[in-house]
Structure formats: structure tokens, C-alpha cells
Design a protein around this motif. Structure first.
Motif, mmCIF file in Angstrom:
data_model
loop_
_atom_site.group_PDB
_atom_site.id
_atom_site.type_symbol
_atom_site.label_atom_id
_atom_site.label_comp_id
_atom_site.label_asym_id
_atom_site.label_seq_id
_atom_site.Cartn_x
_atom_site.Cartn_y
_atom_site.Cartn_z
ATOM 1 N N SER A 1 31.591 32.758 26.351
ATOM 2 C CA SER A 1 30.998 34.093 26.264
ATOM 3 C C SER A 1 29.581 34.142 26.830
ATOM 4 O O SER A 1 29.072 35.222 27.118
ATOM 5 C CB SER A 1 31.012 34.586 24.820
ATOM 6 N N THR A 2 28.934 32.973 27.005
ATOM 7 C CA THR A 2 27.567 32.956 27.528
ATOM 8 C C THR A 2 27.430 32.185 28.832
ATOM 9 O O THR A 2 26.387 32.245 29.475
ATOM 10 C CB THR A 2 26.597 32.350 26.490
ATOM 11 N N ALA A 3 28.462 31.466 29.230
ATOM 12 C CA ALA A 3 28.402 30.677 30.469
ATOM 13 C C ALA A 3 28.287 31.591 31.685
ATOM 14 O O ALA A 3 28.761 32.726 31.673
ATOM 15 C CB ALA A 3 29.648 29.808 30.594
ATOM 16 N N THR A 4 27.640 31.096 32.722
ATOM 17 C CA THR A 4 27.545 31.858 33.967
ATOM 18 C C THR A 4 28.302 31.193 35.108
ATOM 19 O O THR A 4 28.575 31.836 36.116
ATOM 20 C CB THR A 4 26.079 32.069 34.386
ATOM 21 N N ASN A 5 28.628 29.912 34.973
ATOM 22 C CA ASN A 5 29.323 29.170 36.022
ATOM 23 C C ASN A 5 30.569 28.503 35.459
ATOM 24 O O ASN A 5 30.565 28.041 34.319
ATOM 25 C CB ASN A 5 28.422 28.082 36.612
ATOM 26 N N LEU A 6 31.598 28.432 36.285
ATOM 27 C CA LEU A 6 32.830 27.740 35.925
ATOM 28 C C LEU A 6 33.329 27.001 37.156
ATOM 29 O O LEU A 6 33.408 27.574 38.241
ATOM 30 C CB LEU A 6 33.903 28.730 35.457
ATOM 31 N N TRP B 1 24.458 42.580 40.842
ATOM 32 C CA TRP B 1 24.064 41.205 41.136
ATOM 33 C C TRP B 1 25.237 40.499 41.807
ATOM 34 O O TRP B 1 26.348 41.010 41.872
ATOM 35 C CB TRP B 1 23.640 40.479 39.858
ATOM 36 N N SER B 2 25.001 39.313 42.297
ATOM 37 C CA SER B 2 26.049 38.553 42.966
ATOM 38 C C SER B 2 27.017 37.973 41.943
ATOM 39 O O SER B 2 26.617 37.301 40.997
ATOM 40 C CB SER B 2 25.424 37.414 43.780
ATOM 41 N N ARG B 3 28.282 38.263 42.130
ATOM 42 C CA ARG B 3 29.343 37.729 41.265
ATOM 43 C C ARG B 3 30.484 37.320 42.176
ATOM 44 O O ARG B 3 31.041 38.144 42.896
ATOM 45 C CB ARG B 3 29.790 38.793 40.264
ATOM 46 N N ARG B 4 30.828 36.023 42.164
ATOM 47 C CA ARG B 4 31.698 35.489 43.200
ATOM 48 C C ARG B 4 32.681 34.464 42.644
ATOM 49 O O ARG B 4 32.346 33.651 41.803
ATOM 50 C CB ARG B 4 30.805 34.841 44.239
ATOM 51 N N LEU B 5 33.906 34.514 43.171
ATOM 52 C CA LEU B 5 34.941 33.524 42.894
ATOM 53 C C LEU B 5 35.327 32.874 44.213
ATOM 54 O O LEU B 5 35.498 33.569 45.222
ATOM 55 C CB LEU B 5 36.166 34.193 42.263
ATOM 56 N N GLU B 6 35.439 31.556 44.201
ATOM 57 C CA GLU B 6 35.783 30.834 45.421
ATOM 58 C C GLU B 6 36.846 29.790 45.120
ATOM 59 O O GLU B 6 36.768 29.095 44.111
ATOM 60 C CB GLU B 6 34.534 30.157 45.981
ATOM 61 N N PRO C 1 39.742 33.845 33.951
ATOM 62 C CA PRO C 1 38.397 33.889 33.365
ATOM 63 C C PRO C 1 37.443 34.785 34.157
ATOM 64 O O PRO C 1 36.620 35.489 33.579
ATOM 65 C CB PRO C 1 37.933 32.427 33.394
ATOM 66 N N PHE C 2 37.560 34.775 35.488
ATOM 67 C CA PHE C 2 36.701 35.623 36.316
ATOM 68 C C PHE C 2 36.922 37.092 35.998
ATOM 69 O O PHE C 2 35.970 37.873 35.896
ATOM 70 C CB PHE C 2 36.969 35.350 37.800
ATOM 71 N N LEU C 3 38.178 37.482 35.820
ATOM 72 C CA LEU C 3 38.498 38.875 35.527
ATOM 73 C C LEU C 3 38.140 39.260 34.092
ATOM 74 O O LEU C 3 37.760 40.395 33.825
ATOM 75 C CB LEU C 3 39.980 39.139 35.781
ATOM 76 N N GLU C 4 38.257 38.322 33.165
ATOM 77 C CA GLU C 4 38.066 38.623 31.744
ATOM 78 C C GLU C 4 36.646 38.396 31.242
ATOM 79 O O GLU C 4 36.282 38.917 30.197
ATOM 80 C CB GLU C 4 39.023 37.771 30.909
ATOM 81 N N ARG C 5 35.849 37.620 31.956
ATOM 82 C CA ARG C 5 34.497 37.269 31.501
ATOM 83 C C ARG C 5 33.451 37.719 32.515
ATOM 84 O O ARG C 5 33.120 36.996 33.449
ATOM 85 C CB ARG C 5 34.373 35.755 31.296
ATOM 86 N N PRO C 6 32.892 38.914 32.350
ATOM 87 C CA PRO C 6 31.912 39.402 33.325
ATOM 88 C C PRO C 6 30.623 38.580 33.363
ATOM 89 O O PRO C 6 29.863 38.686 34.321
ATOM 90 C CB PRO C 6 31.642 40.840 32.877
ATOM 91 N N ASN C 7 30.392 37.750 32.350
ATOM 92 C CA ASN C 7 29.208 36.894 32.350
ATOM 93 C C ASN C 7 29.321 35.750 33.357
ATOM 94 O O ASN C 7 28.320 35.158 33.745
ATOM 95 C CB ASN C 7 28.950 36.316 30.957
ATOM 96 N N LEU C 8 30.542 35.439 33.814
ATOM 97 C CA LEU C 8 30.715 34.401 34.826
ATOM 98 C C LEU C 8 30.327 34.954 36.187
ATOM 99 O O LEU C 8 30.978 35.850 36.718
ATOM 100 C CB LEU C 8 32.165 33.907 34.853
ATOM 101 N N THR C 9 29.253 34.424 36.745
ATOM 102 C CA THR C 9 28.776 34.920 38.037
ATOM 103 C C THR C 9 29.218 34.042 39.200
ATOM 104 O O THR C 9 29.303 34.512 40.328
ATOM 105 C CB THR C 9 27.245 35.045 38.053
ATOM 106 N N SER C 10 29.488 32.771 38.936
ATOM 107 C CA SER C 10 29.938 31.847 39.974
ATOM 108 C C SER C 10 31.130 31.061 39.447
ATOM 109 O O SER C 10 31.000 30.320 38.480
ATOM 110 C CB SER C 10 28.827 30.867 40.352
ATOM 111 N N VAL C 11 32.268 31.239 40.101
ATOM 112 C CA VAL C 11 33.484 30.542 39.696
ATOM 113 C C VAL C 11 34.029 29.820 40.922
ATOM 114 O O VAL C 11 34.244 30.428 41.963
ATOM 115 C CB VAL C 11 34.526 31.530 39.131
ATOM 116 N N LEU C 12 34.225 28.512 40.781
ATOM 117 C CA LEU C 12 34.711 27.688 41.886
ATOM 118 C C LEU C 12 35.942 26.928 41.436
ATOM 119 O O LEU C 12 35.922 26.248 40.410
ATOM 120 C CB LEU C 12 33.640 26.691 42.331
ATOM 121 N N GLY C 13 37.021 27.046 42.193
ATOM 122 C CA GLY C 13 38.228 26.265 41.958
ATOM 123 C C GLY C 13 38.491 25.391 43.167
ATOM 124 O O GLY C 13 38.347 25.835 44.297
ATOM 125 N N VAL C 14 38.845 24.147 42.916
ATOM 126 C CA VAL C 14 39.134 23.208 43.994
ATOM 127 C C VAL C 14 40.593 22.802 43.900
ATOM 128 O O VAL C 14 41.047 22.348 42.849
ATOM 129 C CB VAL C 14 38.234 21.956 43.898
#
Length: 102
Positions: free
Chosen positions: A6-11, A84-89, A26-39
Motif C-alpha cells: 500500500s506504500t511501495a512505489t516500485n515493484l 506524475w510519471s507512472r510506468r510499467l515495463e 498490481p499496476f492496475l490495482e495499486r496507484p501508489n506504484l509508480t515504477s513497475v518492471l517485469g523481466v
């Protein structure tokens, strides 16, 4: 919650095996996540994740846009609803994990 979701900004999710759903939800459900990276580590999973993100952009063009789309290597989704910048990669392993992730 033990993961501080609920407080994290990166995943960062390594070894995405489910076509990106592990990071897309998580990106769709948690607006507090501003940077999400999947490898991912294989082309099939990368392709499925890319297709899911493209479908999301097509279904909600006023909410999401593609900042980058290099088939088989990298796809970057921007959330247009926020000021602000909010991005999933999603990137395929073996490529540099720097180079633009914000």
C-alpha cells in the motif's frame, strides 16, 4: 501488510511466467506504484505480455499509452491519468535492465 504494497512505489518481478499478469494486476490495482518492471526469460512469455499490454492500450486509449514497443525485447506502458510519471515495463532477460526504466 508485510510486503508494504500500500506504500511501495516500485515493484520488480524477475522471471515473469504468466504473460505479465503478476505485474499488470498490481499496476492496475495499486496507484501508489509508480515504477513497475517485469523481466521475462523467454520469447513466448514476452510476446504474451506485450500482447496483453497492447490490448489494454487499445481498450483504454485515454488512460494508457505505449511509450516504447520493441517487439520481443521491451514494452513500456504509461498511465495517462496521473500528472506524475507512472510506468510499467516488461523486458526480456539478457538485455540491459537500465536504459530508460524510470
Amino acid at each position: 501488510d508485510r510486503l508494504q504494497a500500500s506504500t511501495a512505489t516500485n515493484l520488480i518481478e524477475l522471471g515473469v511466467l504468466d504473460a505479465g499478469q503478476a505485474i499488470l494486476m498490481p499496476f492496475l490495482e495499486r496507484p501508489n506504484l509508480t515504477s513497475v518492471l517485469g523481466v521475462t526469460f523467454d520469447r513466448l512469455t514476452q510476446g504474451l505480455g506485450e500482447a496483453a499490454i497492447r490490448r489494454l492500450v487499445e481498450a483504454h486509449p485515454s488512460r494508457f499509452s505505449l511509450a516504447r514497443d520493441i517487439a520481443g525485447h521491451c514494452i513500456v506502458l504509461d498511465d495517462l491519468r496521473v500528472s506524475w510519471s507512472r510506468r510499467l515495463e516488461i523486458r526480456r532477460g539478457g538485455r540491459s535492465l537500465t536504459g530508460g526504466f524510470a
